[in-house]
Design a protein around this motif. Structure first.
Motif, short mmCIF file in Angstrom:
data_model
loop_
_atom_site.label_atom_id
_atom_site.label_comp_id
_atom_site.label_asym_id
_atom_site.label_seq_id
_atom_site.Cartn_x
_atom_site.Cartn_y
_atom_site.Cartn_z
N HIS A 216 0.82 -1.21 0.00
CA HIS A 216 0.00 0.00 0.00
C HIS A 216 0.86 1.27 0.00
O HIS A 216 0.44 2.29 -0.53
N GLU B 190 -8.19 4.36 5.84
CA GLU B 190 -8.75 3.87 4.57
C GLU B 190 -10.20 4.30 4.41
O GLU B 190 -10.62 4.68 3.31
N GLU C 268 -10.35 7.79 3.28
CA GLU C 268 -9.96 7.88 1.87
C GLU C 268 -11.06 7.37 0.94
O GLU C 268 -11.31 7.96 -0.12
N GLU D 206 -7.87 1.76 -2.30
CA GLU D 206 -8.22 2.03 -0.89
C GLU D 206 -9.20 0.97 -0.38
O GLU D 206 -9.06 0.46 0.74
FE FE2 Z 1 -4.95 4.17 1.65
#
Ligand code: FE2
Ligand code: FE2
Length: 169
Positions: free
Chosen positions: A52, A114, A117, A147
């Protein structure tokens, strides 16, 4: 300056403003991830975060491409929610004295980031479609998928990580 705050008077300007805030978000996340990777105990979790981090660097480039097209310059605006979430993540890691508990904390903090996002990229992807920036919408969609995948991966680790943390100490 209050005057400065009132310049957003159409969706395109709001879109660019959000992209500038997301650029700051991804830059802060890029800076924060190495410490989380280093402190992760589970090798699968470590690997997922490493992947990531690479994706996040690519996400920064996508935002820069969009900003260059939209404004000709890259002027990030500090993303305060991400600053708060990163600071919370650092506190959680510093406070966890057991590796299983620390993994549970990394997953918890990571999923919060996350989810922020996912919400933010879903919004800007839709904004891009509405203002007719379909190529930019496709770039943002790519990031949104990354994401979502990261969130799902963290989620898949959470059960065993939390159970292990429960047995700790
Ligand atoms: Fe992310
Ligand atoms: Fe990201």
């Amino acid at each position: 300056m209050i005057f400065h705050l009132k310049h957003i008077d159409n969706l395109r300007k709001l879109y660019v403003d959000q992209i500038e805030h997301l650029h700051s978000a991804e830059t802060q996340i890029t800076a924060a991830l190495p410490a989380m990777i280093e402190k992760a105990d589970n090798p699968d979790l470590k690997r997922a975060l490493q992947t990531h981090l690479q994706e996040t660097r690519e996400q920064v480039s996508r935002l820069e491409q969009i900003l260059r097209e939209a404004t000709g310059k890259i002027e990030p605006k500090k993303n305060k929610p991400i600053a708060a979430l990163v600071s919370e993540a650092e506190d959680m890691l510093a406070d966890s004295s057991n590796e299983a508990v620390r993994d549970a904390a990394i997953i918890a903090a990571g999923q919060r980031i996350e989810h922020y996002e996912i919400a933010a990229y879903g919004t800007v992807r839709d904004f891009a479609e509405i203002i007719g920036e379909h190529t930019q919408a496709a770039l943002l969609e790519k990031t949104l998928e990354e994401e979502k995948n990261t969130d799902a991966t963290l989620n898949s680790f959470s059960n065993s990580a939390n159970t292990k943390a429960d047995r700790a100490a």
